[in-house]
Scaffold this motif. Structure first.
Motif, PDB file in Angstrom:
ATOM      1  N   SER A  58      47.677  51.200 -12.481  1.00  0.00           N
ATOM      2  CA  SER A  58      49.110  50.543 -12.611  1.00  0.00           C
ATOM      3  C   SER A  58      49.223  49.547 -11.345  1.00  0.00           C
ATOM      4  O   SER A  58      50.225  49.380 -10.587  1.00  0.00           O
ATOM      5  CB  SER A  58      50.238  51.389 -12.584  1.00  0.00           C
ATOM      6  OG  SER A  58      50.114  52.299 -13.721  1.00  0.00           O
ATOM      7  N   TYR A 116      47.960  47.820 -24.464  1.00  0.00           N
ATOM      8  CA  TYR A 116      47.775  49.513 -24.689  1.00  0.00           C
ATOM      9  C   TYR A 116      48.527  50.035 -25.607  1.00  0.00           C
ATOM     10  O   TYR A 116      48.132  50.872 -26.301  1.00  0.00           O
ATOM     11  CB  TYR A 116      48.349  49.906 -23.217  1.00  0.00           C
ATOM     12  CG  TYR A 116      47.232  49.857 -22.176  1.00  0.00           C
ATOM     13  CD1 TYR A 116      46.228  50.626 -22.295  1.00  0.00           C
ATOM     14  CD2 TYR A 116      47.444  49.110 -21.229  1.00  0.00           C
ATOM     15  CE1 TYR A 116      45.268  50.579 -21.005  1.00  0.00           C
ATOM     16  CE2 TYR A 116      46.416  49.069 -20.075  1.00  0.00           C
ATOM     17  CZ  TYR A 116      45.501  49.710 -20.022  1.00  0.00           C
ATOM     18  OH  TYR A 116      44.449  49.708 -19.166  1.00  0.00           O
ATOM     19  N   ARG A 163      50.775  54.154 -21.087  1.00  0.00           N
ATOM     20  CA  ARG A 163      50.470  52.784 -20.435  1.00  0.00           C
ATOM     21  C   ARG A 163      51.355  51.695 -21.036  1.00  0.00           C
ATOM     22  O   ARG A 163      51.846  51.079 -20.270  1.00  0.00           O
ATOM     23  CB  ARG A 163      49.035  52.907 -20.342  1.00  0.00           C
ATOM     24  CG  ARG A 163      48.326  53.498 -19.161  1.00  0.00           C
ATOM     25  CD  ARG A 163      46.917  52.943 -19.146  1.00  0.00           C
ATOM     26  NE  ARG A 163      46.151  53.683 -17.943  1.00  0.00           N
ATOM     27  CZ  ARG A 163      45.491  54.463 -18.120  1.00  0.00           C
ATOM     28  NH1 ARG A 163      45.308  55.204 -19.301  1.00  0.00           N
ATOM     29  NH2 ARG A 163      45.091  55.147 -17.202  1.00  0.00           N
TER      30      ARG A 163
END
Length: 397
Positions: free
Chosen positions: A242, A296, A304
């Motif tokens: 991330s 995602y 995600r």
């Protein structure tokens, strides 16, 4: 330890029972052998520590062992069994032992099915896995088997690598129909086919989980500088932890090298790879995060997807609220508190994200119903995306 696996086909016998046509197999400029059975020349060339002969109950075991000087009575029994397609391991045992003595290495004779249907094809994979040893290096000779066996052997090679823990060094094929003017038969090395399958596997892996780091070792093997390929893996790491800012920066630096790569296999798969890592071309951070959220979601990685959708909104909220440092935790927390007061969809997104991340029950009955059904979760995330990023707002449409 290197083991040679050589397939023995059925073929046609002439009046002298010579089996396959004798030809000169050319391995290299300084090594050639004139033989009828390619596997024996290959064994002399490779000097393996073990030989596995693979054939059906109707393969030319009789003609093969007759050429190795076996006893007439043994060969007669093999001839009769071959004609009935009823060769057994017991009939092969004594000729196998004598061949092992001649070659000075252990020899295994493996009887397989004809691979006429899926059940028999699966059985062959099990049989091969049972006679190899974890950690072995295998060379496969595909020359003399049935015409459909090379296709199965390619699958078997990949299966044995993945399941039996062996390493496939090379696949060989004596291409009799490609004889040159000197009547020499070239020896083809087909290991590149497995390398192509590695690229196909990498594409499937990326489509499943988004980790384009799987391409790094393939690009390095294909001639890309190891450091450059490693930066691709580093970018994938940043994305999957991330950190889209570092991922975008790293991808920006390595993308040109990927684009310019002209390795044999990289050129074949390069355009597809470029499309898959093209998200970094967005104008600003919220574009990258929203693109990743969509990617995602497509892969059904809902945690995600929800995380990047949330982060994209907070990045934009920081900008709208005049908070210059959108990387700062305090600023992002402040932006969330301010936005959540007027944006119920943001609170709903956070509720779903927290439940996905921590495995806890959502705060609302609506979120509980959403998480109980995959199609409903997918649709809800798409709805939240449209609500939080309506067309015509900012740089994202």
């Amino acid at each position: 330890m290197t083991t040679l696996i050589s397939f023995l086909g059925k073929g046609r016998l002439d009046a002298r029972r010579t089996g396959y046509q004798q030809t000169t197999y050319r391995f290299s400029a300084d090594f050639a052998r004139s033989v009828a059975w390619f596997g024996l020349a290959l064994a002399e060339h490779l000097k393996p520590q073990r030989l596995i002969l693979v054939g059906t109950s109707g393969s030319m075991w009789d003609a093969f062992f007759e050429r190795q000087g076996n006893d007439d009575e043994e060969i007669l029994r093999l001839m009769e069994a071959t004609e009935r397609e009823d060769v057994t391991h017991d009939l092969l045992d004594l000729p196998r032992q004598r061949l092992a003595e001649q070659l000075g290495i252990p020899v295994v004779c493996l009887l397989i099915r004809y691979a006429r249907d899926t059940a028999e094809q699966v059985h062959i994979l099990h049989d091969l896995a049972a006679v190899v040893r974890r950690g072995e290096r295998l060379c496969l000779d595909l020359t003399h088997g049935f015409r459909h066996l090379p296709m199965l052997a390619l699958v078997a090679a990949r299966y044995l690598e993945r399941v039996a823990g062996v390493e496939i060094e090379e696949l060989y094929y004596g291409a009799y129909d490609m004889r040159n003017n000197a009547d020499e038969t070239p020896v083809l090395r087909l290991r590149g086919l497995l390398t192509m399958l590695n690229w196909v596997d990498a594409l499937a892996t990326y489509d499943k989980d988004g980790d384009y780091g799987v391409f790094a070792p393939l690009l390095a093997d294909d001639g890309m500088a190891a450091g450059t390929a490693e930066r691709l893996a580093q970018a994938a790491y940043f994305e999957r932890t991330s950190n889209p800012v570092s991922a975008q920066k790293t991808l920006s630096g390595v993308f040109r090298a990927v684009e310019a790569h002209r390795g044999r296999l990289g050129a074949l798969f390069g355009e597809t790879l470029q499309k898959r890592i093209g998200w970094f071309r967005g104008a600003q951070r919220e574009d990258w995060e929203l693109s990743l959220a969509a990617a995602y979601l497509e892969r059904r990685d809902y945690l995600r997807a929800a995380t990047f959708l949330y982060e994209a909104f907070i990045t934009r909220a920081c900008k709208q609220q005049g908070l210059a440092d959108s990387d700062g935790f305090g600023n992002r927390k402040h932006a969330y508190k301010a936005a959540s007061k007027t944006t119920p969809q943001l609170r709903q997104l956070v509720d779903l994200r927290n439940s996905l991340a921590h495995g806890v029950r959502p705060h609302t009955a609506e979120s509980q119903r959403t998480l109980a059904d995959e199609d409903r979760l997918r649709s809800r995330l798409q709805e939240l995306r449209r609500a939080l990023f309506p067309p015509g707002t900012g740089s994202i449409s």
